[in-house]
Scaffold this motif. Structure first.
Motif, PDB file in Angstrom:
ATOM      1  N   ILE A   1       0.936  -1.197   0.086  1.00 18.46           N
ATOM      2  CA  ILE A   1       0.057  -0.039  -0.069  1.00 18.46           C
ATOM      3  C   ILE A   1       0.957   1.048   0.060  1.00 18.46           C
ATOM      4  N   GLU A   2       0.683   2.303  -0.814  1.00 14.27           N
ATOM      5  CA  GLU A   2       1.256   3.303  -0.664  1.00 14.27           C
ATOM      6  C   GLU A   2       0.585   4.675   0.028  1.00 14.27           C
ATOM      7  N   LYS A   3       1.249   5.136   0.717  1.00 11.06           N
ATOM      8  CA  LYS A   3       0.774   6.107   1.502  1.00 11.06           C
ATOM      9  C   LYS A   3       1.235   7.332   1.009  1.00 11.06           C
ATOM     10  N   LYS A   4       0.379   8.564   0.477  1.00 11.35           N
ATOM     11  CA  LYS A   4       0.892   9.827  -0.078  1.00 11.35           C
ATOM     12  C   LYS A   4       0.598  10.872   0.976  1.00 11.35           C
ATOM     13  N   GLU A   5       1.612  11.891   0.878  1.00 12.50           N
ATOM     14  CA  GLU A   5       1.515  13.029   1.613  1.00 12.50           C
ATOM     15  C   GLU A   5       1.865  14.462   0.947  1.00 12.50           C
ATOM     16  N   ILE A   6       1.279  15.545   1.105  1.00 15.63           N
ATOM     17  CA  ILE A   6       1.672  16.779   0.450  1.00 15.63           C
ATOM     18  C   ILE A   6       2.265  17.684   1.278  1.00 15.63           C
ATOM     19  N   ARG A   7       3.451  18.127   0.816  1.00 11.73           N
ATOM     20  CA  ARG A   7       4.231  18.938   1.539  1.00 11.73           C
ATOM     21  C   ARG A   7       4.500  20.261   0.753  1.00 11.73           C
ATOM     22  N   ARG A   8       4.910  21.398   1.397  1.00 12.75           N
ATOM     23  CA  ARG A   8       5.411  22.700   0.741  1.00 12.75           C
ATOM     24  C   ARG A   8       6.673  22.525   0.121  1.00 12.75           C
ATOM     25  N   LYS A   9       6.955  23.066  -0.826  1.00 13.62           N
ATOM     26  CA  LYS A   9       8.074  22.950  -1.496  1.00 13.62           C
ATOM     27  C   LYS A   9       8.957  24.216  -1.554  1.00 13.62           C
ATOM     28  N   VAL A  10       8.180  25.381  -1.433  1.00 12.40           N
ATOM     29  CA  VAL A  10       8.973  26.882  -1.656  1.00 12.40           C
ATOM     30  C   VAL A  10       9.184  27.491  -0.178  1.00 12.40           C
ATOM     31  N   ASP A  11       9.869  28.450  -0.276  1.00 15.95           N
ATOM     32  CA  ASP A  11      10.076  29.234   0.986  1.00 15.95           C
ATOM     33  C   ASP A  11       8.711  29.983   1.433  1.00 15.95           C
ATOM     34  N   PRO A  12       8.474  30.302   2.850  1.00 16.59           N
ATOM     35  CA  PRO A  12       7.170  30.812   3.216  1.00 16.59           C
ATOM     36  C   PRO A  12       6.816  32.143   2.499  1.00 16.59           C
ATOM     37  N   GLU A  13       7.700  33.032   2.188  1.00 19.26           N
ATOM     38  CA  GLU A  13       7.305  34.073   1.608  1.00 19.26           C
ATOM     39  C   GLU A  13       6.708  33.929   0.207  1.00 19.26           C
ATOM     40  N   THR A  14       7.222  33.094  -0.588  1.00 19.10           N
ATOM     41  CA  THR A  14       6.755  32.635  -1.845  1.00 19.10           C
ATOM     42  C   THR A  14       5.297  31.986  -1.797  1.00 19.10           C
ATOM     43  N   TYR A  15       5.452  31.079  -0.909  1.00 21.29           N
ATOM     44  CA  TYR A  15       4.162  30.394  -0.507  1.00 21.29           C
ATOM     45  C   TYR A  15       2.884  31.369  -0.282  1.00 21.29           C
ATOM     46  N   SER A  16       3.199  32.238   0.460  1.00 23.66           N
ATOM     47  CA  SER A  16       2.313  33.357   0.904  1.00 23.66           C
ATOM     48  C   SER A  16       1.888  34.110  -0.249  1.00 23.66           C
ATOM     49  N   SER A  17       2.674  34.544  -1.088  1.00 20.61           N
ATOM     50  CA  SER A  17       2.395  35.348  -2.061  1.00 20.61           C
ATOM     51  C   SER A  17       1.648  34.527  -3.206  1.00 20.61           C
ATOM     52  N   SER A  18       1.746  33.504  -3.214  1.00 22.97           N
ATOM     53  CA  SER A  18       1.065  32.435  -4.247  1.00 22.97           C
ATOM     54  C   SER A  18      -0.552  32.385  -3.616  1.00 22.97           C
ATOM     55  N   LEU A  19      -0.704  32.140  -2.392  1.00 25.01           N
ATOM     56  CA  LEU A  19      -1.921  32.043  -1.583  1.00 25.01           C
ATOM     57  C   LEU A  19      -2.561  33.136  -1.753  1.00 25.01           C
ATOM     58  N   ASN A  20      -1.799  34.266  -1.494  1.00 32.66           N
ATOM     59  CA  ASN A  20      -2.759  35.738  -1.655  1.00 32.66           C
ATOM     60  C   ASN A  20      -3.329  35.887  -3.280  1.00 32.66           C
ATOM     61  N   GLU A  21      -2.376  35.567  -4.136  1.00 34.85           N
ATOM     62  CA  GLU A  21      -2.819  35.669  -5.575  1.00 34.85           C
ATOM     63  C   GLU A  21      -4.234  34.694  -5.773  1.00 34.85           C
ATOM     64  N   TYR A  22      -4.040  33.538  -5.373  1.00 35.80           N
ATOM     65  CA  TYR A  22      -5.240  32.554  -5.466  1.00 35.80           C
ATOM     66  C   TYR A  22      -6.615  33.089  -5.059  1.00 35.80           C
ATOM     67  N   ILE A  23      -6.421  33.682  -3.620  1.00 36.43           N
ATOM     68  CA  ILE A  23      -7.505  34.449  -2.919  1.00 36.43           C
ATOM     69  C   ILE A  23      -8.030  35.449  -3.679  1.00 36.43           C
ATOM     70  N   ARG A  24      -7.145  36.217  -4.380  1.00 34.25           N
ATOM     71  CA  ARG A  24      -7.646  37.472  -5.304  1.00 34.25           C
ATOM     72  C   ARG A  24      -8.530  36.947  -6.401  1.00 34.25           C
ATOM     73  N   LYS A  25      -7.806  35.741  -6.966  1.00 34.68           N
ATOM     74  CA  LYS A  25      -8.630  35.284  -8.375  1.00 34.68           C
ATOM     75  C   LYS A  25      -9.815  34.401  -7.890  1.00 34.68           C
ATOM     76  N   ASN A  26     -10.247  34.116  -6.544  1.00 33.25           N
ATOM     77  CA  ASN A  26     -11.342  33.318  -6.052  1.00 33.25           C
ATOM     78  C   ASN A  26     -10.893  31.941  -6.503  1.00 33.25           C
ATOM     79  N   ASN A  27      -9.724  31.515  -6.521  1.00 38.46           N
ATOM     80  CA  ASN A  27      -9.323  30.001  -6.769  1.00 38.46           C
ATOM     81  C   ASN A  27      -9.682  29.278  -5.371  1.00 38.46           C
ATOM     82  N   HIS A  28     -11.009  28.866  -5.153  1.00 38.68           N
ATOM     83  CA  HIS A  28     -11.198  28.187  -3.838  1.00 38.68           C
ATOM     84  C   HIS A  28     -10.554  26.800  -3.422  1.00 38.68           C
ATOM     85  N   ALA A  29     -10.553  26.039  -4.411  1.00 42.27           N
ATOM     86  CA  ALA A  29      -9.996  24.512  -4.285  1.00 42.27           C
ATOM     87  C   ALA A  29      -8.511  24.888  -3.955  1.00 42.27           C
ATOM     88  N   ARG A  30      -7.675  25.850  -4.753  1.00 42.21           N
ATOM     89  CA  ARG A  30      -6.288  25.707  -4.385  1.00 42.21           C
ATOM     90  C   ARG A  30      -5.928  26.509  -3.018  1.00 42.21           C
TER      91      ARG A  30
END
Length: 693
Positions: A68-97
């Motif tokens: 059985i394979e167990k999958k996990e999802i982790r962050r791959k970029v630094d916190p600043e880039t991650y936060s910037s991308s998150l705000n961009e998706y909030i602005r575009k109403n990409n709710h799933a992301r």
């Protein structure tokens, strides 16, 4: 054709022209320990089987099973880039992301299944964020585990003086640098053998050694595993036939990689590929379930002793009613006898046993399944809120259905047995599974006067419910435990006091421990006494003594009622006194006089074929050839004759018996029968099997 490479030779043993090219080496095979290959070769010699049959037996799993394979999802970029991308998706109403990025912690991971199932994020969204380099999906293999996750109840009990003495004697043998003798731990029911086992296992763990614990029945798995799990945690696992192929594969793989210290299971667990095996414990060693019914017809006791010799380990055979074979080996000094003759708890005494003569019940006008004494005792237990167990070694509703006009019983057309009637009226063969609807007229003469005779566990349950409508009743037999967790559910219900009475076949009298059980009733003690087997008396004594041992284990006084038509028979009389020594002395006298095992070597040679004529003819020819050899080697040949059940699933069975004093001589004769002799060449559709008795 598939084959196993056993060894390499410098020169071919046959004409080189006949040697074929190897097409491929399968990559889904399981690496086999050299010790297990050696064990298979020994089994071939001991049991007269083909090497391929022995290899298939010792191989724990025939092919690799995908983990059985167990999958996990982790962050791959630094916190600043991650936060910037998150705000961009909030602005575009990409709710799933947004839901996904918010769920992943700065340090750590989130399970893949949680994201897709709970957060409702699609795989496409996850792939998109992976491609953008914001996250990564990591996977790792995880083992399937058959043990349900639950809180451990650690209860390190203290050994009493008798257990301590037994443990010290076992340790003496365990730590002998030279050859160790198998130890027979003879402890009365409730003497606390399991606690002694656990202390021995702890010693092995300290030395980096692993232990195999053999149990005879799947019914015992749940209670046994929980005891060991509470002590040793996830270093314990188990196998049995109810597990999936994937679960079995993972347990053996964990054992091979040293991730387990203890493997629990029935006879096949003896082949667990532990790298540092040091101890094999065989609980309830007297049980017939340890004998394989398919070729090679090995006994787990023999395999355990041989494996222990190969790794310089110790075998401990535990029982309150040891087999005649084990006790005989102890008597002649090949095994070491260790005894525990008192119950572990000071307030737990052996139950009082009453024997009821059912002939007198009939004279008194009682034609019920239950004697008057058993009825009164059941009533008392229900009034006091205590539990009872009723043992009858027959499942179904009626043992057979017969015509009162012509006397013919309804038989299975594929087997030489009568059909058993079940509560819904169906008639079923317990050998091949053949089933027919309720019979209204006799198949032989057409008479409408057909009726069921005899009693099975279903009928007992029905009659008991009529007598005690308020009683909560459970039934445990092959019909009620067919599901994957069938045994576990019933045992758990009864342990939790969700029922007052447990009815069952012999599976309920083997090693189970219920604190509130104060009454055990054996409804038909003669059932096993008159079977066509020289061990009938031994098995009757063992069943009755083991059944008595289920009562009064936790301080409350216990009682057993034995219902029989043969109250004076020595196996029933000694069982009522729970005196193994008296039974052994009586039984071994008969075995010596009649030259039955363990006082001699005896083998049943079984001939089976779809053609009754072919099976009978080859059995006769083989017996004639062996009698010619017997003039020189002293072997005694009995038969041939039709087997006790002459036909099963449209296959006919004939047998002969070989008897001698030497196991080496017996092995020679088995090899002779297996060799290419003229009289066996002409019977290609006859199968020959050997059953070492």
């Amino acid at each position: 054709m598939k084959a196993y490479v056993m060894e390499l030779e410098e020169k071919p043993v046959c004409d080189p022209v006949r040697i074929k090219e190897i097409l491929e080496i399968p990559d889904d095979g399981i690496p086999v320990e050299s010790q297990l290959i050696e064990l298979a070769a020994w089994m071939k010699r001991q049991y007269g089987a083909a090497m391929i049959q022995c290899l298939k037996t010792v191989l724990p799993v025939a092919r690799k099973i995908r983990q059985i394979e167990k999958k996990e999802i982790r962050r791959k970029v630094d916190p600043e880039t991650y936060s910037s991308s998150l705000n961009e998706y909030i602005r575009k109403n990409n709710h799933a992301r947004v839901r996904l990025l918010n769920a992943i912690p700065e340090k750590g991971a989130v399970p893949y299944e949680l994201v897709t199932q709970k957060l409702h994020v699609s795989a496409a969204v996850i792939r998109g964020l992976v491609q953008k380099g914001l996250i990564e999906v990591q996977s790792k293999s995880v083992f399937r585990t058959p043990i349900r996750e639950q809180e451990r109840k650690e209860d390190h009990l203290t050994l009493n003086p008798f257990q301590t003495q037994a443990l010290e004697q076992l340790k003496e043998e365990l730590f002998r640098p030279e050859k160790k003798r198998p130890c027979l731990l003879y402890g009365i029911t409730g003497s606390g053998k399991t606690l002694v086992y656990m202390e021995l296992i702890e010693e092995m763990r300290k030395r980096g050694k692993q232990t195999i614990v053999l149990i005879p029945e799947i019914a015992l798995t749940y209670q046994t595993v929980m005891r060991f799990y509470n002590r040793f945690g996830d270093r314990v696992s188990f196998i049995n036939s109810r597990l999936s192929q994937g679960e079995r594969y993972d347990q053996f793989l964990k054992a091979k990689e040293g991730l387990l210290d203890v493997m629990i299971g029935p006879r096949s667990a003896v082949f667990t590929p532990f790298p540092n095996l040091g101890l094999i414990i065989m609980d309830e060693e007297h049980e017939g379930a340890y004998k394989s019914e398919s070729t090679p017809r090995y006994h787990a006791r023999d395999i355990a002793v041989k494996r222990a010799q190969m790794c310089n380990g110790l075998v401990v055979l535990g029982s309150a009613t040891p087999s005649m074979e084990a006790c005989y080996q102890a008597a002649i000094g090949n095994y070491r006898m260790v005894q525990m003759k008192q119950r572990a708890r000071e307030d737990a005494q052996l139950p009082a046993v009453s024997v009821v003569d059912m002939r007198q019940e009939m004279i008194a006008g009682n034609k019920s399944i239950f004697s008057r004494l058993l009825y009164e005792k059941l009533k008392e237990r229900l009034e006091r809120g205590e539990q009872s167990m009723l043992f009858l070694n027959r499942r179904g509703y009626s043992t057979f259905v017969s015509c009162r006009s012509c006397g013919e019983a309804v038989k299975c057309p594929h087997c030489d047995v009568t059909l058993t009637q079940h509560r819904n009226g169906q008639l079923r063969c317990h050998y091949c599974g053949y089933t027919i609807p309720p019979v209204r007229t006799c198949p032989s003469c057409g008479s409408p006067y057909v009726a069921g005779f005899g009693t099975g566990t279903q009928k007992v349950e029905e009659r008991l419910q009529e007598l005690f409508p308020e009683a909560r009743i459970l039934r445990m037999d092959m019909d009620t435990t067919q599901g994957k967790n069938g045994h576990e559910k019933i045992i758990e219900q009864f342990s939790n006091e969700e029922a007052d009475i447990l009815i069952g076949t012999q599976m309920i009298v083997k090693g189970l421990d219920f604190g509130k059980v104060t009454l055990v009733g054996a409804l038909a003690a003669d059932t096993s006494l008159f079977t066509n087997d020289f061990r009938a008396c031994e098995r009757t004594f063992q069943l009755l003594t083991q059944a008595a041992g289920r009562a009064g284990r936790s301080g409350l006084p216990g009682e057993m009622i034995i219902q029989t038509y043969k109250p004076d028979h020595y196996s029933i009389e000694t069982a009522s006194r729970q005196s193994y020594e008296s039974f052994y002395k009586e039984e071994i006298r008969y075995r010596k006089m009649l030259r039955y095992p363990p006082c001699s070597c005896m083998t049943e040679v079984i001939f089976s074929s779809p053609s009754e004529h072919n099976a009978a003819e080859l059995a006769s020819m083989t017996a004639d050839e062996l009698r010619k050899r017997a003039a020189e080697n002293g072997m005694q040949i009995l038969g041939p004759s039709a087997a006790s059940i002459g036909k099963i699933n449209d296959i006919y069975y004939y047998h002969i018996f070989l008897r001698c004093q030497s196991r080496d001589l017996m092995n020679q004769e088995l090899a002779f029968i297996n060799s290419s002799t003229e009289w066996t060449k002409n019977k290609k559709n006859v199968m020959i099997q050997f059953d070492i008795l």
